[in-house]
Enzyme design. Structure first.
Site, PDB file in Angstrom:
ATOM      1  N   GLU A   1       0.824  -1.201   0.000  1.00  0.00           N
ATOM      2  CA  GLU A   1       0.000   0.000   0.000  1.00  0.00           C
ATOM      3  C   GLU A   1       0.862   1.257   0.000  1.00  0.00           C
ATOM      4  O   GLU A   1       1.942   1.289   0.595  1.00  0.00           O
ATOM      5  CB  GLU A   1      -0.932  -0.019   1.206  1.00  0.00           C
ATOM      6  CG  GLU A   1      -1.986  -1.094   1.048  1.00  0.00           C
ATOM      7  CD  GLU A   1      -2.945  -1.196   2.219  1.00  0.00           C
ATOM      8  OE1 GLU A   1      -4.138  -1.372   1.975  1.00  0.00           O
ATOM      9  OE2 GLU A   1      -2.501  -1.095   3.364  1.00  0.00           O
TER      10      GLU A   1
ATOM     11  N   CYS B   1       3.550   8.505   1.191  1.00  0.00           N
ATOM     12  CA  CYS B   1       4.054   7.553   2.196  1.00  0.00           C
ATOM     13  C   CYS B   1       4.237   6.216   1.487  1.00  0.00           C
ATOM     14  O   CYS B   1       3.259   5.610   1.040  1.00  0.00           O
ATOM     15  CB  CYS B   1       3.005   7.485   3.310  1.00  0.00           C
ATOM     16  SG  CYS B   1       3.404   6.304   4.577  1.00  0.00           S
TER      17      CYS B   1
ATOM     18  N   CYS C   1       6.211  -6.749   7.469  1.00  0.00           N
ATOM     19  CA  CYS C   1       7.376  -6.352   8.268  1.00  0.00           C
ATOM     20  C   CYS C   1       7.678  -7.485   9.236  1.00  0.00           C
ATOM     21  O   CYS C   1       6.757  -8.088   9.787  1.00  0.00           O
ATOM     22  CB  CYS C   1       7.071  -5.064   9.040  1.00  0.00           C
ATOM     23  SG  CYS C   1       8.497  -4.453   9.967  1.00  0.00           S
TER      24      CYS C   1
ATOM     25  N   CYS D   1       5.965  -4.962  15.890  1.00  0.00           N
ATOM     26  CA  CYS D   1       5.662  -3.995  16.957  1.00  0.00           C
ATOM     27  C   CYS D   1       4.208  -4.228  17.353  1.00  0.00           C
ATOM     28  O   CYS D   1       3.350  -4.405  16.482  1.00  0.00           O
ATOM     29  CB  CYS D   1       5.889  -2.567  16.461  1.00  0.00           C
ATOM     30  SG  CYS D   1       7.605  -2.300  15.986  1.00  0.00           S
TER      31      CYS D   1
ATOM     32  N   CYS E   1       1.203  -2.237  15.743  1.00  0.00           N
ATOM     33  CA  CYS E   1       1.246  -1.953  14.306  1.00  0.00           C
ATOM     34  C   CYS E   1       0.601  -3.076  13.503  1.00  0.00           C
ATOM     35  O   CYS E   1       0.948  -4.249  13.660  1.00  0.00           O
ATOM     36  CB  CYS E   1       2.701  -1.764  13.869  1.00  0.00           C
ATOM     37  SG  CYS E   1       2.874  -1.572  12.083  1.00  0.00           S
TER      38      CYS E   1
ATOM     39  N   CYS F   1      -1.280   5.959   9.704  1.00  0.00           N
ATOM     40  CA  CYS F   1      -0.066   5.270  10.161  1.00  0.00           C
ATOM     41  C   CYS F   1      -0.390   3.956  10.840  1.00  0.00           C
ATOM     42  O   CYS F   1      -1.215   3.916  11.748  1.00  0.00           O
ATOM     43  CB  CYS F   1       0.615   6.090  11.248  1.00  0.00           C
ATOM     44  SG  CYS F   1       1.705   7.288  10.631  1.00  0.00           S
TER      45      CYS F   1
END
Ligand code: SAH
Ligand code: SF4
Length: 362
Positions: free
Chosen positions: A93, A106, A113, A117, A120, A341
Site C-alpha cells: 500500500e 508515504c 514487516c 511492533c 502496528c 499510520c
C-alpha cells in the site's frame, strides 16, 4: 516486450553502461532518463528524439515498472490510498496525504514487516519480503501518474516518507538504490530534506545512513524505558534505548534547523503519563530532536486504545512548554479508508503462509 530488466531498477550510471553495451552513445542515457523521470512517459515509442533502432532494442529488452493498482481509494479528507499488486501477486500500500503547503507520499519498503511492533497492523502480516528498488520507485511513478503529477507546474508530491509498510533499514540495499534515483537532479529531483526515512532503530545501519544518503531521519521511539519498549518495539531487545540514542547524539549534519524526528505513538494508559513526557525530554535533551506525537490508529484486533485528546495535549505541552523541545501532533488522515499510520496491511496473506525470506540487514 521482455520483462527481463525494469528500466527503473537502474541507477543513472548503470543505465549509461547499459546503453553503451547496446552500442549507443552515452548521452542517450541522459535523454532516456529525462523522458522517464521528468516527462513520465511509459513507452519508448513516445520518446521522440530516440531513434527507431534503439527504441526497438529497448522495447525488446526492457520494461517500465509501473505498478498495477488493484484499488485506489480517496478519503473524505482527500488522502488517497493505492493497493498495488506486484509481479508475484503480493500486495503493498502507498498513501498520498495532501496538505495546504505540501503533498506527502508515504511509501512501503517491504511487503509486511518482520518486526512485530505490538501496536502496528503491518507487523501482523504473515508474508514478508523486501521490495526491489524498481518496486519502491515504481510506487512514486505510479502515484505521480494517478495524481497527474508530471511537469514542474503540477508537482503534487513534494515530500516522500518511508513510513508505509516495512522496516526500510532491513532492506537497506534496495532502499538506498531507490533513494539515489529519487534524488537525481536530472530526474525526479527530490531534495534530501524532503525525503524522510523512518526506522524502528536498526542501530548499525543508522550509522551508515548519514554517510551514504543523508536524508531526513525519523526514529520510532514510543517508550522511554527498555521494559516497555521491549514490548512495544521488540527490536529494542537487540538495540536498547541507550544504544540507539547514543548513535543519534553524534549523528553528523544534524543541527537546530535539521533535527531528528522522534515518533511517539500515544497509547492510552500505556506510555502517555506526564512522568513519561518528562523522561522523554531528559532523554532527548542531548540530541537535536523534535517530537512527533502520533495518536494511535486502531485496527481490527488491536489491543490498545488511543490516549484522550486532553492527555495528548498535556503530553505535548510538557515536552514543548516545559521541556523546550518542539512537539507536534500528527493528525490522523484517511482513517475512513484505513490509510493512517500503522493501519496498512495488504491482503497478501490470502496467498498462503510461507517462510519469511529474503530479509537482509546490509
Ligand atoms: N518501520 C518503520 C516505518 C514504518 S511505520 C518504523 O517503524 O519506523 C511508520 C510509523 O507509524 C512508525 O513510527 C510506527 O511506529 C507508526 N505506527 C505503526 N502502527 C501505528 C498505529 N497503529 N498507530 C499510529 N502509529 C503507528
Ligand atoms: Fe515494522 Fe515499523 Fe510496523 Fe514496527 S512499526 S512492525 S518496524 S512497520
Amino acid at each position: 516486450m521482455s520483462e527481463n530488466l525494469a528500466i527503473n531498477s537502474l541507477l543513472k550510471e548503470d543505465l549509461k553502461q547499459y546503453i553503451v553495451k547496446l552500442g549507443e552513445k552515452q548521452y542517450r542515457a541522459k535523454q532516456l532518463w529525462r523522458w522517464i523521470y521528468v516527462n513520465g512517459v511509459k513507452s519508448f515509442n513516445d520518446m521522440s528524439d530516440i531513434g527507431v533502432n534503439l527504441r526497438n532494442k529497448l522495447n525488446y529488452e526492457v520494461s517500465f515498472n509501473r505498478l498495477d493498482a488493484d484499488t485506489h481509494q480517496i478519503s473524505e479528507d482527500g488522502t488517497q490510498k493505492w493497493l498495488f499488486s506486484l509481479k508475484d501477486k503480493r500486495k503493498i500500500e502507498t498513501v498520498f496525504i495532501p496538505e495546504a503547503d505540501r503533498g506527502t507520499l508515504c511509501i512501503s519498503s517491504q511487503v509486511g514487516c518482520t518486526l512485530s511492533c505490538s501496536f502496528c497492523h503491518t507487523g501482523t502480516m504473515a508474508l514478508v519480503r523486501n521490495l526491489t528498488a524498481d518496486e519502491i520507485v515504481g510506487q512514486v511513478l505510479s502515484a505521480k501518474d494517478s495524481l497527474f503529477d508530471w511537469g514542474s507546474k503540477n508537482r503534487k508530491i513534494t515530500n516522500i516518507v518511508f513510513m508505509g509498510m516495512g522496516e526500510p533499514l532491513y532492506n537497506y540495499q534496495e532502499v538506498t538504490k531507490a533513494i539515489k534515483i529519487l534524488l537525481d537532479n536530472e530526474g525526479l529531483c527530490y531534495s534530501r530534506r524532503k525525503i524522510t526515512l523512518s526506522t524502528s532503530g536498526v542501530v548499525p545501519i543508522i550509522q551508515k545512513l548519514k554517510k551514504e544518503l543523508d536524508v531526513s531521519l525519523a526514529i520510532s521511539l514510543h517508550a522511554v524505558n527498555d521494559k516497555l519498549r521491549n514490548e512495544l518495539v521488540p527490536i529494542n531487545k537487540k538495540w536498547p534505548i541507550k544504544e540507539l540514542l547514543s548513535v543519534l547524539e553524534v549523528y553528523p549534519g544534524v543541527n537546530n534547523a535539521r533535527r531528528i524526528t522522534f515518533e511517539y505513538v500515544m497509547l492510552d494508559g500505556v506510555n502517555d503519563s506526564i512522568v513519561e513526557a518528562k523522561k522523554l525530554v531528559s532523554l532527548l535533551k542531548p540530541i537535536h530532536a523534535k517530537v512527533n506525537l502520533i495518536p494511535f490508529n486502531p485496527w481490527p484486533g488491536s489491543i490498545y486504545k488511543c490516549s484522550s485528546e486532553q492527555t495528548i495535549k498535556d503530553f505535548a505541552d510538557e515536552i514543548c512548554n516545559n521541556g523546550g523541545i518542539i512537539a507536534t501532533v500528527r493528525h490522523a488522515r484517511g482513517q475512513d479508508i484505513q490509510a493512517a499510520c500503522g493501519q496498512l496491511k495488504s491482503n497478501s496473506e490470502r496467498i498462503g503462509r510461507e517462510k519469511i525470506k529474503n530479509i537482509n540487514t546490509t
